[in-house]
Structure formats: C-alpha cells, structure tokens
Motif scaffolding. Structure first.
Motif, PDB file in Angstrom:
ATOM      1  N   ARG A 170       0.729  -1.020  -0.109  1.00 56.65           N
ATOM      2  CA  ARG A 170      -0.052   0.089   0.031  1.00 56.65           C
ATOM      3  C   ARG A 170       0.861   1.254   0.070  1.00 56.65           C
ATOM      4  NH1 ARG A 170      -2.748  -0.729   4.398  1.00 56.65           N
ATOM      5  NH2 ARG A 170      -4.595  -1.875   3.399  1.00 56.65           N
ATOM      6  N   TRP A 171       1.869   1.385   0.883  1.00 56.93           N
ATOM      7  CA  TRP A 171       2.548   2.854   1.097  1.00 56.93           C
ATOM      8  C   TRP A 171       3.349   2.963  -0.374  1.00 56.93           C
ATOM      9  CZ3 TRP A 171       5.515   1.943   6.337  1.00 56.93           C
ATOM     10  CH2 TRP A 171       4.614   1.697   7.414  1.00 56.93           C
ATOM     11  N   TYR A 172       3.544   2.097  -1.359  1.00 56.05           N
ATOM     12  CA  TYR A 172       4.163   2.328  -2.600  1.00 56.05           C
ATOM     13  C   TYR A 172       3.299   2.151  -3.766  1.00 56.05           C
ATOM     14  CZ  TYR A 172       7.713   1.740   0.973  1.00 56.05           C
ATOM     15  OH  TYR A 172       8.319   1.737   2.418  1.00 56.05           O
ATOM     16  N   ARG A 173       1.901   2.153  -3.446  1.00 52.47           N
ATOM     17  CA  ARG A 173       0.991   1.800  -4.623  1.00 52.47           C
ATOM     18  C   ARG A 173       0.684   3.130  -5.196  1.00 52.47           C
ATOM     19  NH1 ARG A 173      -3.940  -1.188  -2.252  1.00 52.47           N
ATOM     20  NH2 ARG A 173      -2.042  -2.676  -1.772  1.00 52.47           N
ATOM     21  N   ALA A 174       0.768   3.146  -6.809  1.00 52.48           N
ATOM     22  CA  ALA A 174       0.528   4.430  -7.518  1.00 52.48           C
ATOM     23  C   ALA A 174      -0.902   4.755  -7.385  1.00 52.48           C
ATOM     24  CB  ALA A 174       0.794   3.860  -8.922  1.00 52.48           C
ATOM     25  N   PRO A 175      -1.166   5.983  -7.514  1.00 51.66           N
ATOM     26  CA  PRO A 175      -2.689   6.639  -7.258  1.00 51.66           C
ATOM     27  C   PRO A 175      -3.466   5.685  -8.456  1.00 51.66           C
ATOM     28  CG  PRO A 175      -1.004   8.156  -8.239  1.00 51.66           C
ATOM     29  CD  PRO A 175      -0.194   7.088  -7.728  1.00 51.66           C
ATOM     30  N   GLU A 176      -3.171   5.291  -9.639  1.00 51.81           N
ATOM     31  CA  GLU A 176      -3.868   4.869 -10.424  1.00 51.81           C
ATOM     32  C   GLU A 176      -4.506   3.585  -9.998  1.00 51.81           C
ATOM     33  OE1 GLU A 176      -0.017   4.271 -12.702  1.00 51.81           O
ATOM     34  OE2 GLU A 176      -1.004   5.830 -10.955  1.00 51.81           O
ATOM     35  N   LEU A 177      -3.655   2.814  -9.133  1.00 55.88           N
ATOM     36  CA  LEU A 177      -3.965   1.366  -8.548  1.00 55.88           C
ATOM     37  C   LEU A 177      -4.914   1.634  -7.438  1.00 55.88           C
ATOM     38  CD1 LEU A 177      -0.571  -0.486  -8.599  1.00 55.88           C
ATOM     39  CD2 LEU A 177      -2.495  -0.650 -10.204  1.00 55.88           C
ATOM     40  N   LEU A 178      -4.682   2.836  -6.647  1.00 56.73           N
ATOM     41  CA  LEU A 178      -5.529   3.084  -5.542  1.00 56.73           C
ATOM     42  C   LEU A 178      -6.766   3.583  -5.895  1.00 56.73           C
ATOM     43  CD1 LEU A 178      -3.029   5.515  -3.424  1.00 56.73           C
ATOM     44  CD2 LEU A 178      -3.849   3.340  -2.805  1.00 56.73           C
ATOM     45  N   PHE A 179      -7.149   4.021  -7.230  1.00 55.15           N
ATOM     46  CA  PHE A 179      -8.381   4.266  -7.750  1.00 55.15           C
ATOM     47  C   PHE A 179      -8.943   3.383  -8.621  1.00 55.15           C
ATOM     48  CE2 PHE A 179      -6.273   8.911  -8.119  1.00 55.15           C
ATOM     49  CZ  PHE A 179      -6.576   8.981  -6.497  1.00 55.15           C
ATOM     50  N   GLY A 180      -8.347   1.970  -8.440  1.00 61.43           N
ATOM     51  CA  GLY A 180      -9.159   0.695  -9.049  1.00 61.43           C
ATOM     52  C   GLY A 180      -8.669   0.594 -10.726  1.00 61.43           C
ATOM     53  N   ALA A 181      -7.747   1.388 -11.163  1.00 61.24           N
ATOM     54  CA  ALA A 181      -7.505   1.136 -12.600  1.00 61.24           C
ATOM     55  C   ALA A 181      -7.179  -0.565 -12.859  1.00 61.24           C
ATOM     56  CB  ALA A 181      -6.374   2.126 -12.923  1.00 61.24           C
ATOM     57  N   ARG A 182      -7.803  -0.809 -13.958  1.00 67.86           N
ATOM     58  CA  ARG A 182      -7.509  -2.258 -14.386  1.00 67.86           C
ATOM     59  C   ARG A 182      -6.701  -2.236 -15.585  1.00 67.86           C
ATOM     60  NH1 ARG A 182     -11.445  -5.960 -12.796  1.00 67.86           N
ATOM     61  NH2 ARG A 182      -9.597  -7.503 -13.538  1.00 67.86           N
ATOM     62  N   TYR A 183      -6.339  -1.170 -16.033  1.00 65.62           N
ATOM     63  CA  TYR A 183      -5.538  -0.770 -17.256  1.00 65.62           C
ATOM     64  C   TYR A 183      -4.356  -0.032 -17.086  1.00 65.62           C
ATOM     65  CZ  TYR A 183      -9.634  -2.786 -19.790  1.00 65.62           C
ATOM     66  OH  TYR A 183     -10.666  -3.320 -20.060  1.00 65.62           O
ATOM     67  N   TYR A 184      -3.161  -0.620 -16.901  1.00 68.17           N
ATOM     68  CA  TYR A 184      -2.079   0.418 -16.455  1.00 68.17           C
ATOM     69  C   TYR A 184      -0.596   0.010 -16.995  1.00 68.17           C
ATOM     70  CZ  TYR A 184      -2.081  -3.378 -12.814  1.00 68.17           C
ATOM     71  OH  TYR A 184      -2.084  -4.682 -12.387  1.00 68.17           O
ATOM     72  N   THR A 185       0.376   0.831 -16.574  1.00 65.95           N
ATOM     73  CA  THR A 185       1.387   0.840 -17.441  1.00 65.95           C
ATOM     74  C   THR A 185       2.766   0.789 -16.377  1.00 65.95           C
ATOM     75  OG1 THR A 185       1.916   3.067 -17.470  1.00 65.95           O
ATOM     76  CG2 THR A 185       0.626   2.226 -19.058  1.00 65.95           C
ATOM     77  N   PRO A 186       4.014   0.516 -17.001  1.00 67.52           N
ATOM     78  CA  PRO A 186       5.329   0.548 -16.185  1.00 67.52           C
ATOM     79  C   PRO A 186       5.146   1.680 -15.281  1.00 67.52           C
ATOM     80  CG  PRO A 186       5.938  -0.306 -18.372  1.00 67.52           C
ATOM     81  CD  PRO A 186       4.348   0.377 -18.575  1.00 67.52           C
ATOM     82  N   ALA A 187       4.417   2.656 -15.416  1.00 68.35           N
ATOM     83  CA  ALA A 187       4.590   3.784 -14.430  1.00 68.35           C
ATOM     84  C   ALA A 187       4.148   3.408 -13.161  1.00 68.35           C
ATOM     85  CB  ALA A 187       3.781   4.868 -15.054  1.00 68.35           C
ATOM     86  N   VAL A 188       3.434   2.430 -12.932  1.00 69.65           N
ATOM     87  CA  VAL A 188       3.140   1.897 -11.431  1.00 69.65           C
ATOM     88  C   VAL A 188       4.385   1.532 -10.733  1.00 69.65           C
ATOM     89  CG1 VAL A 188       0.770   1.169 -12.092  1.00 69.65           C
ATOM     90  CG2 VAL A 188       2.416  -0.742 -12.143  1.00 69.65           C
ATOM     91  N   ASP A 189       5.433   0.894 -11.539  1.00 69.07           N
ATOM     92  CA  ASP A 189       6.621   0.752 -10.851  1.00 69.07           C
ATOM     93  C   ASP A 189       7.509   2.010 -10.716  1.00 69.07           C
ATOM     94  OD1 ASP A 189       6.197  -2.351 -10.841  1.00 69.07           O
ATOM     95  OD2 ASP A 189       7.028  -2.383 -12.763  1.00 69.07           O
TER      96      ASP A 189
END
Length: 310
Positions: A170-189
C-alpha cells in the motif's frame, strides 16, 4: 535428475519466513558458494502448482541482469518447490532503519541508479514488477543493489487486457491502482521507485497510509489533489472516492523544505517519478538520462557503500 539438482546444495539454517515461503541459507557443495533457498509453502499449491512461484521462476530465468537477483537452480522436494537464489544478506529497508548508518548524497544516488537500471531492464523485457519496496531491494556482499521477489510480476498485457489493481504494498502503490485502474503501465513501478527515493532521503516512509482511504488522503496531502483537467478520466476510475480533501500541489520551495539535503536535480527527478497522472510520469529510460545521476557528487563506488559484508 531432481535429486541430482537438490544434492548440489546444502540447506543450513532458516533465515526468514513470509506468507508464502520460507527462506534458508546454504551452500553450493562444489564451489562452497553461499546461496539462499526459497521454499514455497505446501498450502500455497493449487492443482500441484503455485502459479506465483512459477511466474517468478519464468521471469528470473528471462531477466538476467546485474541489478536483479540471480536464480541459480530450481528443484522440488515432495510437493514443495524450491528456488536456489544468490545469497543477498541485506536489504534497503534494513539500511534505512539503521540509524547508526549515515547516508551520503552519493550513496542514495548509487542505490537509485542501480534500482532504475534493474527496473529499466525488466520494463525493456515487458515485465511489470508490481511490488517494489525497500525490503525487495536487496544488497549483495559486494554492494550491488538487486531487485528481488517477482511473485506479483506480470508480463505486460495487450492494451485491452484487464489486470488486478490490488498489487504493490500500500505505501508504494501508485494512485491509479488506489483508484482501481484495471489498465495500467510500467508507470506503477516508477511511482514505487519514486516513493523509495523519498524514503532514502527522509529515512522514513513518505506516504504510510493506514488503509486504502487513508493512503489516498496521504498521497493527496503529499502531492496535491489532482483535477480532471490535469488527469483526464481520473474521476471515472472505479475506486475514485466520491468526496476527497482538496490539497494544493507542493511548491518547489515546499519540497526543498521537506527534502532539505536534496539537490535541485534530485528534486526534479523525484517530481518526474511521482507525477500523479501516470501518462506524465517519467519512464526508467528517461530517468536514467536525468542530470541528477551525472551531477556532483557522483554515485558512490560499490566498495564504499554502506551495507557491504565482504
């Protein structure tokens, strides 16, 4: 053949345990090389196969990079699958928490450079790590930082393929993941690596949320509350809160106060890695060309980094 592989290694003592695996330290019999054996727990198998372990093995066999942990061998003992890995005695979390160790600017730069190189190689191979955090960045006896724990990793999907947003600690989770995005990119890393950068500078977690709602609030408090204009489609994401606290984006002066030891180029890279809109976030390839890595002081040499055990 499996017995022959297993006979090549000794399993001396248990050094760690997680939800899914137990880690032992041992040796390669022929060379006396110290190794780690990650043994997957029996209860985690479905139809005889633990898919996260199989995925981790597949990716580690493919990656092979100086800044990614080396998979040496694989064997089974009864129903238990074991991975033989290079022995990495220290992790970045341990160094961050060790108040006796003083971090120099060059030390932080060296660790960030190695982590970014390793992650860039993963992304170049179309692999998302999806669980970057300080205790998954291990330190070799000679000082190299290596990305480990690919249990949540995933091959980059086709643009129309959905993925789960419930990845990354959780502490390192990108905002798009916090908002439930099902489509995402290497930007989360890249976001996770940016938060690790902040933690290296502060010696404390930057956004330590107590739950998902608190994590969103702490993220907005640290980076400002984004708008639909800044991030088109933001409010349409599945888990975007119905009500959010409005926080201003921090000014450069505010960031300089928070990260008092950081250089302007360091803050510029941190901001680029933690853009709230993932489309605006820097890639690893772009990050590696940042002026931060070439300005004075230069990255500390391996032989002079804290955490070496040679």
């Amino acid at each position: 053949m499996n017995d022959a592989v297993m006979a090549k290694y000794t399993k001396d003592k248990k050094v760690g345990e997680g939800t899914f695996a137990v880690v032992y330290v041992g040796k390669q019999v022929k060379t006396d090389r110290k190794i780690a054996i990650k043994q997957i727990k029996e209860g985690e198998f479905k139809d005889g196969v633990d898919m996260s372990a199989i995925r981790e093995i597949k990716f580690l066999q493919e990656i092979r990079h100086a800044n990614v942990i080396e998979l040496i061998d694989v064997f089974t003992a009864g129903p238990r699958l074991s991975m033989v890995l290079e022995f990495l005695p220290t992790d970045l979390e341990g160094l961050i928490k060790d108040t006796k160790i003083l971090f120099r600017l060059g030390d932080v730069k060296a660790w960030m450079l190695m982590a970014t190189r390793g992650l860039h190689h993963c992304h170049r191979l179309q692999i998302l790590h999806r669980d970057l955090k300080p205790n998954n960045l291990l330190i070799s006896p000679t000082g190299e930082l290596k990305i480990a724990d690919f249990g949540l990793a995933r091959q980059m999907p086709n643009p129309k393929d959905k993925m789960t947003p419930t990845v990354v600690t959780r502490w390192y989770r990108a905002p798009e993941l916090l908002f439930g995005a099902r489509y995402y990119t290497p930007a989360v890393d890249v976001w996770s690596l940016g938060l690790i950068f902040a933690e290296l500078m502060l010696r404390l977690p930057y956004c330590p949320g107590e739950d998902d709602i608190d994590q969103i609030d702490k993220t907005f408090r640290a980076f400002g509350t984004p708008t639909e204009e800044e991030w088109p489609g933001l409010t349409s994401l599945p888990a975007y809160p119905k009500t959010v606290n409005k926080y201003p984006h921090p000014s450069v002066q505010e960031l300089k106060m928070r990260f008092s030891a950081a250089t302007e180029n360091g803050l510029e890279l941190f901001q680029a890695m933690t853009e709230l809109n993932p489309a605006d976030r820097v890639s690893c390839e772009e990050a590696l060309t940042a002026d931060y890595f070439t300005e004075f002081p230069r990255p500390t040499k391996l032989a002079e980094l804290p955490g070496r055990t040679e």
